[in-house]
Design a protein around this motif. Structure first.
Motif, PDB file in Angstrom:
ATOM      1  N   GLY A 199      -9.631  -4.415 -81.343  1.00  0.00           N
ATOM      2  CA  GLY A 199      -8.949  -3.230 -79.693  1.00  0.00           C
ATOM      3  C   GLY A 199      -7.102  -3.623 -80.386  1.00  0.00           C
ATOM      4  N   ASP A 200      -6.394  -4.273 -79.400  1.00  0.00           N
ATOM      5  CA  ASP A 200      -5.036  -4.445 -79.489  1.00  0.00           C
ATOM      6  C   ASP A 200      -4.212  -4.141 -77.566  1.00  0.00           C
ATOM      7  OD1 ASP A 200      -2.981  -1.874 -79.543  1.00  0.00           O
ATOM      8  OD2 ASP A 200      -4.466  -1.249 -81.475  1.00  0.00           O
ATOM      9  N   ALA A 201      -3.482  -4.796 -77.972  1.00  0.00           N
ATOM     10  CA  ALA A 201      -3.061  -4.569 -76.534  1.00  0.00           C
ATOM     11  C   ALA A 201      -1.321  -4.864 -76.945  1.00  0.00           C
ATOM     12  CB  ALA A 201      -3.694  -5.646 -75.170  1.00  0.00           C
ATOM     13  N   GLU A 260      -0.280  -1.951 -72.139  1.00  0.00           N
ATOM     14  CA  GLU A 260      -1.515  -0.935 -72.653  1.00  0.00           C
ATOM     15  C   GLU A 260      -2.906  -1.253 -73.069  1.00  0.00           C
ATOM     16  OE1 GLU A 260      -0.989   3.233 -73.683  1.00  0.00           O
ATOM     17  OE2 GLU A 260      -1.639   2.450 -75.619  1.00  0.00           O
ATOM     18  N   SER A 261      -3.893  -1.798 -73.313  1.00  0.00           N
ATOM     19  CA  SER A 261      -4.804  -2.242 -73.421  1.00  0.00           C
ATOM     20  C   SER A 261      -5.445  -1.039 -73.910  1.00  0.00           C
ATOM     21  CB  SER A 261      -5.695  -3.184 -72.731  1.00  0.00           C
ATOM     22  OG  SER A 261      -6.887  -3.570 -73.374  1.00  0.00           O
ATOM     23  N   THR A 262      -6.020  -0.895 -75.462  1.00  0.00           N
ATOM     24  CA  THR A 262      -7.178  -0.395 -76.038  1.00  0.00           C
ATOM     25  C   THR A 262      -8.411  -1.352 -77.050  1.00  0.00           C
ATOM     26  OG1 THR A 262      -5.360   1.004 -76.635  1.00  0.00           O
ATOM     27  CG2 THR A 262      -7.344   1.198 -77.998  1.00  0.00           C
ATOM     28  N   ASP A 263      -9.482  -0.930 -76.161  1.00  0.00           N
ATOM     29  CA  ASP A 263     -10.652  -1.549 -76.989  1.00  0.00           C
ATOM     30  C   ASP A 263     -11.642  -0.092 -77.934  1.00  0.00           C
ATOM     31  OD1 ASP A 263     -13.444  -2.182 -76.986  1.00  0.00           O
ATOM     32  OD2 ASP A 263     -13.630  -3.262 -75.175  1.00  0.00           O
ATOM     33  N   PRO A 292     -18.691   7.954 -84.921  1.00  0.00           N
ATOM     34  CA  PRO A 292     -18.065   8.140 -83.885  1.00  0.00           C
ATOM     35  C   PRO A 292     -17.529   6.858 -82.756  1.00  0.00           C
ATOM     36  CG  PRO A 292     -20.328   8.933 -83.255  1.00  0.00           C
ATOM     37  CD  PRO A 292     -19.960   8.701 -84.638  1.00  0.00           C
ATOM     38  N   ALA A 293     -16.349   7.388 -82.973  1.00  0.00           N
ATOM     39  CA  ALA A 293     -15.497   5.328 -81.660  1.00  0.00           C
ATOM     40  C   ALA A 293     -14.896   6.467 -80.439  1.00  0.00           C
ATOM     41  CB  ALA A 293     -15.120   5.185 -82.806  1.00  0.00           C
ATOM     42  N   ARG A 294     -14.291   6.151 -79.851  1.00  0.00           N
ATOM     43  CA  ARG A 294     -14.211   6.763 -78.396  1.00  0.00           C
ATOM     44  C   ARG A 294     -13.504   4.969 -77.883  1.00  0.00           C
ATOM     45  NH1 ARG A 294     -18.305  11.314 -74.728  1.00  0.00           N
ATOM     46  NH2 ARG A 294     -18.771  12.309 -77.015  1.00  0.00           N
ATOM     47  N   PRO A 295     -12.038   5.056 -77.984  1.00  0.00           N
ATOM     48  CA  PRO A 295     -11.183   4.203 -78.081  1.00  0.00           C
ATOM     49  C   PRO A 295     -11.230   4.049 -76.411  1.00  0.00           C
ATOM     50  CG  PRO A 295     -10.652   4.648 -79.949  1.00  0.00           C
ATOM     51  CD  PRO A 295     -11.354   5.788 -79.324  1.00  0.00           C
ATOM     52  N   GLN A 296     -11.428   3.025 -75.367  1.00  0.00           N
ATOM     53  CA  GLN A 296     -11.066   2.992 -74.052  1.00  0.00           C
ATOM     54  C   GLN A 296      -9.547   2.911 -74.048  1.00  0.00           C
ATOM     55  OE1 GLN A 296     -14.406   0.686 -72.263  1.00  0.00           O
ATOM     56  NE2 GLN A 296     -15.629   2.522 -72.122  1.00  0.00           N
ATOM     57  N   TYR A 306      -3.390  -8.353 -61.645  1.00  0.00           N
ATOM     58  CA  TYR A 306      -3.740  -7.677 -62.689  1.00  0.00           C
ATOM     59  C   TYR A 306      -4.831  -7.078 -63.348  1.00  0.00           C
ATOM     60  CZ  TYR A 306       0.394  -5.191 -60.180  1.00  0.00           C
ATOM     61  OH  TYR A 306       0.547  -4.468 -59.060  1.00  0.00           O
ATOM     62  N   ARG A 307      -5.338  -8.607 -63.383  1.00  0.00           N
ATOM     63  CA  ARG A 307      -6.169  -8.520 -64.290  1.00  0.00           C
ATOM     64  C   ARG A 307      -5.728  -9.190 -66.036  1.00  0.00           C
ATOM     65  NH1 ARG A 307     -11.986  -6.776 -63.506  1.00  0.00           N
ATOM     66  NH2 ARG A 307     -13.214  -8.363 -64.831  1.00  0.00           N
ATOM     67  N   ILE A 308      -4.110  -8.979 -66.067  1.00  0.00           N
ATOM     68  CA  ILE A 308      -3.727  -9.358 -67.393  1.00  0.00           C
ATOM     69  C   ILE A 308      -3.437  -9.880 -67.393  1.00  0.00           C
ATOM     70  CG2 ILE A 308      -1.517  -8.160 -68.915  1.00  0.00           C
ATOM     71  CD1 ILE A 308      -1.186  -5.666 -66.850  1.00  0.00           C
ATOM     72  N   TYR A 309      -4.611 -10.885 -68.909  1.00  0.00           N
ATOM     73  CA  TYR A 309      -4.446 -12.130 -69.173  1.00  0.00           C
ATOM     74  C   TYR A 309      -3.638 -12.350 -70.773  1.00  0.00           C
ATOM     75  CZ  TYR A 309      -8.133 -12.269 -65.616  1.00  0.00           C
ATOM     76  OH  TYR A 309      -8.774 -11.647 -64.716  1.00  0.00           O
ATOM     77  N   VAL A 310      -2.669 -13.033 -70.739  1.00  0.00           N
ATOM     78  CA  VAL A 310      -1.261 -13.497 -71.991  1.00  0.00           C
ATOM     79  C   VAL A 310      -1.495 -14.654 -72.061  1.00  0.00           C
ATOM     80  CG1 VAL A 310       0.866 -12.568 -72.988  1.00  0.00           C
ATOM     81  CG2 VAL A 310      -0.258 -11.503 -70.790  1.00  0.00           C
ATOM     82  N   PRO A 311      -2.115 -14.566 -73.625  1.00  0.00           N
ATOM     83  CA  PRO A 311      -2.220 -15.915 -74.159  1.00  0.00           C
ATOM     84  C   PRO A 311      -0.925 -16.253 -73.973  1.00  0.00           C
ATOM     85  CG  PRO A 311      -3.344 -14.532 -75.501  1.00  0.00           C
ATOM     86  CD  PRO A 311      -2.863 -13.560 -74.467  1.00  0.00           C
ATOM     87  N   ARG A 312      -0.543 -18.044 -72.957  1.00  0.00           N
ATOM     88  CA  ARG A 312      -0.028 -18.754 -73.179  1.00  0.00           C
ATOM     89  C   ARG A 312       0.811 -19.152 -74.574  1.00  0.00           C
ATOM     90  NH1 ARG A 312       0.806 -20.736 -68.552  1.00  0.00           N
ATOM     91  NH2 ARG A 312      -0.772 -20.758 -66.995  1.00  0.00           N
ATOM     92  N   ASP A 313       0.139 -18.703 -75.331  1.00  0.00           N
ATOM     93  CA  ASP A 313       1.065 -19.009 -76.839  1.00  0.00           C
ATOM     94  C   ASP A 313       1.790 -18.405 -77.363  1.00  0.00           C
ATOM     95  OD1 ASP A 313      -1.698 -18.594 -77.665  1.00  0.00           O
ATOM     96  OD2 ASP A 313      -1.451 -19.764 -79.357  1.00  0.00           O
TER      97      ASP A 313
END
Length: 199
Positions: A108-110, A124-127, A40-44, A82-89
């Motif tokens: 995950g992905d975002a 949107e971020s999914t873990d 079972p998996a419950r994505p956050q 917002y603690r949204i971290y986007v890699p600079r590259d």
């Protein structure tokens, strides 16, 4: 022969030490991958809908390219507010008015979408959890160049481990009559399963 045997033993234990943690990880994640549908998996999911200040958008120079990066000031603002971290590259898709950035990662992905004219931004971020994270490490999915290099080096160490193990079997087979029947069984079992049970 003594030197060759000693050398094989040395390379065997060195390669086994290098492979130890990796082989355990890959064996365990092999089980979790094989039973992925039963675990079972419950994505956050975390979603942000916000407005970017106009002064931050003003620092964004127009580009004729269909891919571009967000300005550093906007990246800093997203991280601090917002603690949204986007890699600079990371480079996103740009159509002249809307910017879209996909950020896949192990487990995950975002994604981020920004309307240049209105300043409306959706993130949107999914873990999917630790099991999904280690499963993606097993597959080398969205892990980056350094992890792919590790997988290659790990694979070479596994080959050395297997070949030196085979050499040790060969040199000591005269004292263990069960060596080759057991080795042949290790070849025949997956071969028969593949030919008979896999369609």
């Amino acid at each position: 022969m003594a030197i060759s045997l000693g050398s094989a033993r040395q390379w065997h234990w060195i390669s086994s030490a290098v492979c130890l943690v990796g082989m355990l990880l890959f064996a365990i994640t092999g089980i979790t991958l094989n039973h992925a549908a039963e675990i079972p998996a419950r994505p956050q999911v975390i979603t942000h809908e916000l407005s970017v200040p106009a002064e931050l958008l003003d620092t964004w120079s127009d580009s004729e390219s269909d891919t571009m990066q967000l300005p550093a000031s906007l990246l800093q603002w997203l991280a601090s507010e917002y603690r949204i971290y986007v890699p600079r590259d990371h480079r996103g898709e740009w159509d002249g008015s809307e910017y879209y950035l996909a950020m896949p990662r192990p487990g995950g992905d975002a994604w981020l979408s920004l309307d240049r004219d209105s300043g409306d931004l959706t993130f949107e971020s999914t873990d999917r959890g630790w099991i999904a994270y280690f499963n993606d490490l097993h597959k080398g999915r969205d892990t980056g160049g350094v992890w792919r290099w590790f997988l290659d080096i790990f694979a070479v160490a596994c080959v050395v481990f297997c070949l030196t193990g085979f050499w040790l079997l060969w040199t000591q087979s005269s004292r263990r009559i069960s060596t080759w029947p057991v080795t042949a069984l290790g070849v025949l079992i997956p071969l028969v399963i593949a030919l008979v049970f896999i369609h």
